[in-house]
Design a protein around this motif. Structure first.
Motif, PDB file in Angstrom:
ATOM      1  N   LYS A   1      36.181  46.711  35.669  1.00 46.88           N
ATOM      2  CA  LYS A   1      35.459  47.031  36.906  1.00 46.88           C
ATOM      3  C   LYS A   1      35.478  45.833  37.844  1.00 46.88           C
ATOM      4  O   LYS A   1      35.423  44.688  37.404  1.00 46.88           O
ATOM      5  CB  LYS A   1      34.025  47.417  36.586  1.00 46.88           C
ATOM      6  N   GLU A   2      35.505  46.132  39.133  1.00 45.43           N
ATOM      7  CA  GLU A   2      35.574  45.061  40.128  1.00 45.43           C
ATOM      8  C   GLU A   2      34.353  44.149  40.050  1.00 45.43           C
ATOM      9  O   GLU A   2      34.466  42.928  40.203  1.00 45.43           O
ATOM     10  CB  GLU A   2      35.695  45.671  41.531  1.00 45.43           C
ATOM     11  N   THR A   3      33.193  44.735  39.795  1.00 45.22           N
ATOM     12  CA  THR A   3      31.973  43.911  39.701  1.00 45.22           C
ATOM     13  C   THR A   3      32.047  42.973  38.502  1.00 45.22           C
ATOM     14  O   THR A   3      31.617  41.816  38.579  1.00 45.22           O
ATOM     15  CB  THR A   3      30.733  44.815  39.570  1.00 45.22           C
ATOM     16  N   THR A   4      32.582  43.476  37.407  1.00 43.94           N
ATOM     17  CA  THR A   4      32.733  42.642  36.209  1.00 43.94           C
ATOM     18  C   THR A   4      33.744  41.532  36.448  1.00 43.94           C
ATOM     19  O   THR A   4      33.533  40.376  36.054  1.00 43.94           O
ATOM     20  CB  THR A   4      33.190  43.503  35.009  1.00 43.94           C
ATOM     21  N   LYS A   5      34.832  41.899  37.126  1.00 41.76           N
ATOM     22  CA  LYS A   5      35.868  40.912  37.418  1.00 41.76           C
ATOM     23  C   LYS A   5      35.294  39.783  38.279  1.00 41.76           C
ATOM     24  O   LYS A   5      35.566  38.602  38.023  1.00 41.76           O
ATOM     25  CB  LYS A   5      37.032  41.586  38.142  1.00 41.76           C
ATOM     26  N   ARG A   6      34.478  40.132  39.266  1.00 32.71           N
ATOM     27  CA  ARG A   6      33.886  39.099  40.128  1.00 32.71           C
ATOM     28  C   ARG A   6      32.944  38.197  39.337  1.00 32.71           C
ATOM     29  O   ARG A   6      32.890  36.984  39.569  1.00 32.71           O
ATOM     30  CB  ARG A   6      33.138  39.769  41.292  1.00 32.71           C
ATOM     31  N   ARG A   7      32.204  38.807  38.405  1.00 35.44           N
ATOM     32  CA  ARG A   7      31.281  38.012  37.586  1.00 35.44           C
ATOM     33  C   ARG A   7      32.039  37.014  36.708  1.00 35.44           C
ATOM     34  O   ARG A   7      31.633  35.862  36.556  1.00 35.44           O
ATOM     35  CB  ARG A   7      30.432  38.943  36.716  1.00 35.44           C
ATOM     36  N   VAL A   8      33.168  37.462  36.145  1.00 31.53           N
ATOM     37  CA  VAL A   8      33.983  36.583  35.309  1.00 31.53           C
ATOM     38  C   VAL A   8      34.578  35.454  36.148  1.00 31.53           C
ATOM     39  O   VAL A   8      34.557  34.278  35.744  1.00 31.53           O
ATOM     40  CB  VAL A   8      35.104  37.381  34.603  1.00 31.53           C
ATOM     41  N   MET A   9      35.100  35.806  37.322  1.00 34.88           N
ATOM     42  CA  MET A   9      35.704  34.775  38.180  1.00 34.88           C
ATOM     43  C   MET A   9      34.664  33.777  38.660  1.00 34.88           C
ATOM     44  O   MET A   9      34.934  32.572  38.786  1.00 34.88           O
ATOM     45  CB  MET A   9      36.396  35.437  39.379  1.00 34.88           C
ATOM     46  N   HIS A  10      33.441  34.250  38.912  1.00 35.10           N
ATOM     47  CA  HIS A  10      32.366  33.345  39.306  1.00 35.10           C
ATOM     48  C   HIS A  10      32.068  32.358  38.174  1.00 35.10           C
ATOM     49  O   HIS A  10      31.873  31.152  38.414  1.00 35.10           O
ATOM     50  CB  HIS A  10      31.105  34.141  39.653  1.00 35.10           C
TER      51      HIS A  10
END
Length: 345
Positions: free
Chosen positions: A30-39
């Motif tokens: 999920k895009e939200t999960t991907k952003r959390r990982v990248m953060h």
């Protein structure tokens, strides 16, 4: 302290497998999960370098698992521990069976290069085979970590997860001695394997401790397969002064013994005694109460996979800073269900 993939996973509150998928550009995140990982990656200043580029050498997230006997339920349980742990970290398991054949084993090692595997788990066919050691040393030199399971190699030192086979066998035979048995037979495992030799030495140690002379009439050579064990039982039981108890060196050997007892109307814990090595789950459904030397096979698989993943990450993130070899030995536990008993004279 060097930041690794598990630190990122904890910071992002996701599994390490999810972090792996993000690093590999998987579309199934999920895009939200991907952003959390990248953060989390940015916050921790984590540099995925080699791991994010398929382990720097173009290797995949695939692990090879080499086993000698796909029919043995011991290896099925081991595989569960391996695959469940691999799934948690985003790795795939490719299973290869050797049928206890050294030539097949060596062909697999060549496949490792072709398939660009990230690492391998190996249960060697022959502990003394120098070519096997050469192959594994070469693969490690090419940055393919190796972890042995259950069986070691005499001429090379590799990471590995093993069990306390000597102690388990000694405990089993001492139990039979305490029950009053003096004619205790064993069907050995192959001399080319560490478990076979360790369990044989445990059998001898128990007899020596109780001042029981070794009698080769009560020793049969097996190969960890039921057919060989069944054939060996004819020689052991159809002689003058047959044994009153058998210590079977592995689960398949126990099945060969049980077949002989069934065909000859012999009752476990009454006419004859038997202690095996490793549980046989199917016996619980048939009502056969077999005493065994038990061990946590699932954990063996888990520990081996954790050790291999750590080695892969060490090599990928800093190939010049790899800690020394590690061997893990898991304890055994004697589970008594009555088959160790004997009412004869």
């Amino acid at each position: 302290m060097r930041v690794n993939i598990y630190d990122v996973a904890r910071r992002a509150q996701v599994s390490s497998a999810t972090v792996s998928r993000v690093l590999n550009g998987s579309p199934h995140v999920k895009e939200t999960t991907k952003r959390r990982v990248m953060h989390a990656i940015n916050a921790l200043d984590y540099t995925p370098n080699a791991l994010a580029r398929k382990l720097s050498t173009g290797r995949t997230w695939n692990i090879g698992f080499l086993i000698p006997d796909v029919e043995n339920p011991f290896f099925s349980q081991l595989l569960r521990g391996v695959t469940n742990t691999a799934d948690e970290s985003g790795y795939n398991i490719f299973l290869y069976g050797t049928d206890d054949n050294v030539a097949k084993e060596h062909r697999f090692f060549d496949v490792v290069r072709t398939e660009r595997l990230a690492g391998i788990l190996v249960i060697p066919v022959d502990a003394g085979n120098e070519k096997t050691c050469e192959w594994l040393c070469t693969l490690e030199a090419e940055h393919v970590p190796v972890v042995l399971i259950d069986r070691s190699l005499k001429n090379g030192r590799f990471d590995g997860v093993f069990s306390e086979d000597f102690r388990g066998a000694m405990d089993a035979v001492e139990c039979l001695l305490r029950e009053g048995h003096r004619r205790i037979a064993t069907i050995r495992g192959p001399e080319s394997s560490r478990p076979g030799n360790e369990r044989w030495m445990g059998y001898l140690a128990a007899l020596a401790k109780w001042n029981i002379p070794q009698d080769m009439r009560y020793v049969a050579q097996g190969d960890f397969h039921r057919e060989r064990a069944y054939a060996a039982m004819h020689g052991l039981m159809e002689q003058d002064d047959p044994p009153t108890a058998i210590f079977a060196a592995n689960n398949m050997t126990s099945l060969g013994c049980l077949r002989y007892f069934h065909e000859h109307g012999m009752r476990l814990g009454v006419d004859v005694s038997l202690i095996g090595f490793d549980e046989i789950e199917m016996l619980h459904y048939s009502g056969t109460a077999l005493s065994v030397v038990d061990r946590d096979i699932y954990r063996m698989g888990q520990d081996a996979m954790h050790l291999l993943i750590r080695r892969i990450q060490e090599r990928a993130e800093n190939a010049d800073d790899v800690c020394g070899r590690q061997e893990i030995f898991l304890p055994t536990n004697l589970v008594l269900r009555g088959s160790e008993k004997w009412t004869g004279v």
